[in-house]
Each structure stands twice: as structure tokens, then as C-alpha cells.
Design a protein around this motif. Structure first.
Motif, PDB file in Angstrom:
ATOM      1  N   UNK A 126       0.670  -1.146  -0.154  1.00 31.24           N
ATOM      2  CA  UNK A 126      -0.141   0.047   0.027  1.00 31.24           C
ATOM      3  C   UNK A 126       0.964   1.349   0.029  1.00 31.24           C
ATOM      4  N   UNK A 127       0.219   2.135  -0.691  1.00 27.22           N
ATOM      5  CA  UNK A 127       0.977   3.661  -0.498  1.00 27.22           C
ATOM      6  C   UNK A 127      -0.200   4.412   0.129  1.00 27.22           C
ATOM      7  N   UNK A 128       0.292   5.306   1.136  1.00 27.25           N
ATOM      8  CA  UNK A 128      -0.933   6.016   1.929  1.00 27.25           C
ATOM      9  C   UNK A 128      -2.243   5.459   1.954  1.00 27.25           C
ATOM     10  N   UNK A 129      -1.969   4.246   2.606  1.00 30.35           N
ATOM     11  CA  UNK A 129      -3.420   3.464   2.916  1.00 30.35           C
ATOM     12  C   UNK A 129      -4.150   2.626   1.670  1.00 30.35           C
ATOM     13  N   UNK A 256      -5.988  -0.694  -9.384  1.00 29.00           N
ATOM     14  CA  UNK A 256      -5.641   0.365 -10.008  1.00 29.00           C
ATOM     15  C   UNK A 256      -6.171   1.621  -8.725  1.00 29.00           C
ATOM     16  N   UNK A 257      -5.258   2.071  -7.883  1.00 29.85           N
ATOM     17  CA  UNK A 257      -6.254   2.931  -6.897  1.00 29.85           C
ATOM     18  C   UNK A 257      -5.267   4.063  -6.702  1.00 29.85           C
ATOM     19  N   UNK A 258      -5.800   5.215  -6.289  1.00 28.01           N
ATOM     20  CA  UNK A 258      -4.854   6.428  -6.147  1.00 28.01           C
ATOM     21  C   UNK A 258      -4.552   6.506  -4.607  1.00 28.01           C
ATOM     22  N   UNK A 259      -4.058   7.619  -4.195  1.00 24.43           N
ATOM     23  CA  UNK A 259      -3.432   7.520  -2.782  1.00 24.43           C
ATOM     24  C   UNK A 259      -4.621   7.631  -1.576  1.00 24.43           C
ATOM     25  N   UNK A 260      -5.851   7.987  -2.169  1.00 22.58           N
ATOM     26  CA  UNK A 260      -6.907   8.182  -1.478  1.00 22.58           C
ATOM     27  C   UNK A 260      -7.778   6.828  -1.477  1.00 22.58           C
TER      28      UNK A 260
END
Length: 495
Positions: A126-129, A256-260
Motif C-alpha cells: 500500500x501507498x498512503x493506505x 488501480x487505486x490512487x493515494x486516497x
């Protein structure tokens, strides 16, 4: 991935521990049964559950590395063979396959969604959750593990977790009487005394070395050499349509998910989606051409390499190299993933090892002969002193606890005796009916003896131990059932 393993350590330990305990003492396995069919790329099979050669080689290498670390680097294949490391690994894998096969027969299943949900929760990826696919792929690449293998391993672990959760639901909580009946035996403590013996200085003559080499020539040989023919299938050669890209994105967009934690738009991840799609099409192309390559309709350049060395410009793991060594001539490995596509590899020729000349083997033979003489000298010292030695009192430990090795740190430290050595001594004490004995460690021998016994005055909460004892009873029944109804077929020959 390491963080995931730590977070699920309880279940990983339980499944491995139970498998080893259930299987090491089992006598129901017909070792050596089954045909030796290396083309099948199988080490063993239980029902429909296959244990691949790659899986076996990986498990063996992991256990070998653990032992080497425990021995401070003073560990080799000869010691591994003496310990029966190959058999231990195969037993563990077969025991897990037995449980897996039984669980499947009972209807226990793990869905793709469950695997995906577990994957998305692994903090290491994970990156930033939020799960990051590129971090996930890099992490697996760094340890030489394919995505399909890692996710299949997760599926098996989840299956084991479900199975044991259901199994242990049947274990009732220990009663007050059960706890009380166990409290006294578990308060028994033994007093331990040890002495470290170092070997006297030994030497070997030129004549002794040459004689030893003559008697053991087969120990010093050149490396096995292989000739292989790789055929490449490159990702860059694939074409993809817009419709295919859209369909691929819809199938995999949860990855494929962003930081949020929001799903990324196709425009933001198009390059990754296209690459994965091309990789999938490349794999299909490799599989379609397997028969043509096997029949000689497709040719590649022949590459020669020594066992354990790199194969040309191929990126192969130790396990994949081991799979090549297990092939028969003219056999082909299933497609192997590379950075830029997939490769099929056909084994053209095996060039067997040849005995090394004396000059090349001399130093290694000298070291082996010195070690042999040191071991013999230590054995002689041990036998002479064991009956009446005076050593160091290291304190008391409770031999009947379920986790005696946790007591190692509470014992007195002795120069030259590591925690691992002390754990081995406790293990020998537990297995032996004698009050004294010898443990051979790295370049030394450790004498031990029980000098006294007492009953600890500390009251012990036996609930945890009583529960474990009842679980062991369940496992004994399960062991007997599995070895009767889920007999393995073994396709490899262990030295």
C-alpha cells in the motif's frame, strides 16, 4: 510481503507446525511409491493436489537457508543430507497437501474475491493506505516470486485458516479439573549442567590427503553442464485494440487505486493496463506454440551453462534453474515469465560432472579430512568424559512445557554456546531417556547432564496448555485419518 507474513504469522505457524507434528511421526506414507516422471513437473501428489518440483525446491531452499543461518554459515549439503532435510521438506508439503485435499472434499473453498480482499489489505503493498499495484509487482520481483504463485499461496493459506478454524471449534474449553490435573507435572523442573569440549589441534599429511581423495573422488567433481534452447515471445510484438483495453480495465480496475483509495481513471493507468493485456496475450502465444517448439518446428539458439549459473540473458530464479536440471532431454518447461515477455526452454543435452584432478580438489579434500579428524577426536573426548564430567550449572528449566525453547533465555549464558545450541540441548533432553548426553555443534561438542529435579512453587495457569493438549488429541485423530485416506504418490527420488 514480509509485513503480510508477519501479520498472518499465527496462521502460517499453525499450519506448518500442525503439518510437521502430524506427519513427522506418521508411518502411513509409502516413500518411493509412484512412477518417476519428471516430465510431469511433480514432486508428489495427494488426490488432486499436486506438489510441483518448483514448490519443493523453493521450500527446500528456504529451510536450507534457515539452517545455514542457525549454524552461522557453517552448513552445507552434506549436513543437510545427514539431517534428512529433503525428507523433512517433502513430508511438510505432503502433510499440507493432505489437509488441503481433505478440506476441499469437505467443501471448504476460497473465492477469488476473498483472495483479492486479502491482497488489498496487505500494508506492504500500500501507498498512503491504498493498494498500489506497482509496489506489489516490485515487491514480488525483488524476491523472485510470480504473482500467480503468490496469490495461489494466499489462497492455500486462507483455505488452511478456514479448515483449522472449523476444526478447533470442536475443541471444548478445558474444565477446572483438567487444568488442575496438568498443573503439577508442568511445574516439574530439571537442573542442567553442561561442558563445552573443543577439539585438540589435528593435522594431515600430503599422503593422507591424497589417500582420502582417492577414496572419495566422487565428492569432488566438476559442475553439471546443460545445453538448452530458449525461444522468446515478446510483449512488444503484441497488438491490442481499444475494446480489449477497455475490457481489461473493467476486469482489473480494483487493482488501480490512487493515494486516497479511489479507483484510477483509465487515462491515468492506460500504460499499465495495456502492458498487462499484452503480457496476457504473450503468454497465450507461448502456450499455443508449445507443441510446435516440442516437435522442432520452431528453433532457437543453443545456450550452454553450468549448474547454478545464469543462462545467457535469461532472468531465472534458483527454482527455475532447478526445474531445468530435473528435465529429461528434449523436454520443455512451461512458459517462464520475463520482464519483456515469456520464454520456452527446451533441454538439449545434459553433460554429466567429471571427477576433478587432485590438484583442483586437494584443498577441499584437506579441509574435509581435517573436519573428519576433529569430529573423531571430539567423539573420543566425549566418550571419555561423559560419565564423570564437571561442567557449568546453567539453571533449571521445565521440560514438560509445550514451549521449552522459550526458556533458553532464562538459562545461564555459557561462552561458546549459542541460543541455538542451548535449544538443541533442551531438545535432546526431551527426547532422551538418559540423564546425560552429547550434542555436536559447530567445531565443538557439548556435554550435558541433569543433576537435580524440583517442583516449582509458582502456580501456573494451565488453560492455554490444556487447550493445546486437547488440540493435539484432535490432530492425532486427523493424522491417522489423513494417512489412511489420503496416501501420497511420490515422483522424486531423494538421496
Amino acid at each position: 510481503m514480509l509485513e503480510w507474513m508477519q501479520r498472518h504469522r499465527k496462521w502460517l505457524v499453525i499450519t506448518i507446525w500442525i503439518s510437521v507434528i502430524a506427519f513427522v511421526g506418521a508411518g502411513g506414507v509409502g516413500w518411493g511409491t509412484g512412477a518417476f516422471d519428471f516430465n510431469a513437473d511433480k514432486a508428489a501428489q495427494v488426490g488432486d493436489v499436486k506438489i510441483s518440483l518448483r514448490e519443493y525446491k523453493t521450500a527446500y531452499q528456504n529451510l536450507y537457508n534457515e539452517q545455514a543461518q542457525s549454524f552461522g554459515g557453517n552448513f552445507d549439503e552434506a549436513q543437510a543430507k545427514a539431517m534428512g532435510l529433503q525428507v523433512q521438506v517433502l513430508r511438510m508439503l505432503i502433510a499440507r497437501a493432505q489437509v488441503e485435499s481433505f478440506a476441499k472434499d469437505l467443501g471448504v473453498r476460497v473465492s477469488d474475491e476473498e483472495v483479492l480482499n486479502e491482497l488489498l489489505q496487505i500494508e506492504a503493498f500500500q501507498v498512503n493506505g491504498a493498494f498500489d499495484k506497482s509496489v506489489y509487482e516490485r515487491a514480488l520481483a525483488n524476491v523472485g516470486v510470480r504473482k500467480s504463485e503468490f496469490e495461489e499461496s494466499m489462497r492455500k493459506d486462507l483455505l488452511m485458516r478456514k479448515f483449522y478454524e472449523q476444526l478447533f471449534l470442536g475443541v471444548s474449553q478445558p474444565s477446572a479439573v483438567e487444568n488442575l490435573s496438568l498443573s503439577v507435572p508442568f511445574r516439574i523442573q530439571d537442573e542442567l549442567e553442561i561442558k563445552v569440549l573443543k577439539p585438540k589441534e589435528v593435522s594431515v599429511s600430503e599422503e593422507e590427503i591424497k589417500t582420502y581423495w582417492e577414496q572419495n573422488k566422487t565428492k569432488w567433481v566438476s559442475k553439471q553442464t546443460y545445453k538448452v534452447m530458449p525461444v522468446w515471445f515478446l510483449t512488444d510484438s503484441q497488438n491490442v485494440s481499444e475494446d480489449e483495453v477497455l475490457a481489461q480495465y473493467e476486469r482489473t480496475k480494483d487493482l488501480y487505486k490512487d493515494e486516497k483509495g479511489n479507483i484510477s481513471e483509465l487515462a491515468e493507468v492506460r500504460a499499465q493496463v495495456e502492458f498487462e493485456l499484452k503480457k496476457d496475450k504473450t503468454l497465450l502465444e507461448a502456450k499455443r506454440n508449445f507443441s510446435a517448439f516440442r516437435d522442432g518446428k520452431i528453433q532457437g539458439e543453443i545456450v550452454e551453462f553450468e549448474e547454478g549459473a545464469n543462462v545467457g540473458n535469461l532472468d531465472l530464479s534458483k527454482e527455475e534453474l532447478a526445474s531445468i536440471s530435473a528435465l529429461e532431454v528434449d523436454s520443455i518447461l512451461t512458459p517462464i515469465e520475463q520482464q519483456n515477455g515469456y520464454v520456452l526452454i527446451k533441454l538439449i543435452e545434459k553433460i554429466p560432472p567429471k571427477p576433478l584432478e587432485y590438484a583442483l580438489a586437494k584443498e577441499s579434500a584437506r579441509q574435509a579430512l581435517l573436519q573428519q579428524k576433529q569430529t573423531q577426536e571430539l567423539d573420543s573426548q566425549s566418550k571419555a568424559q561423559l560419565a564423570n564430567f564437571k561442567g557449568v550449572n546453567v539453571g533449571y528449566f521445565a521440560p514438560l512445557t509445550f514451549s521449552p525453547f522459550e526458556q533458553v533465555d532464562s538459562l545461564k549464558k555459557v561462552p561458546g554456546v549459542s541460543s541455538f545450541d542451548m535449544a538443541r540441548i533442551l531438545s535432546e533432553v526431551l527426547k532422551s531417556e538418559d540423564k546425560s548426553g552429547v550434542v555436536l555443534a559447530s567445531e565443538q561438542a557439548i556435554l550435558y547432564k541433569i543433576t537435580n529435579q524440583r517442583l516449582s512453587q509458582n502456580e501456573t495457569d494451565m488453560n492455554k496448555e490444556a487447550t493445546a493438549l486437547k488440540q493435539n488429541a484432535y490432530m492425532s485423530v486427523l493424522e491417522e485419518y489423513l494417512n489412511t485416506h489420503y496416501k501420497p504418490q511420490i515422483f522424486i527420488k531423494l538421496d
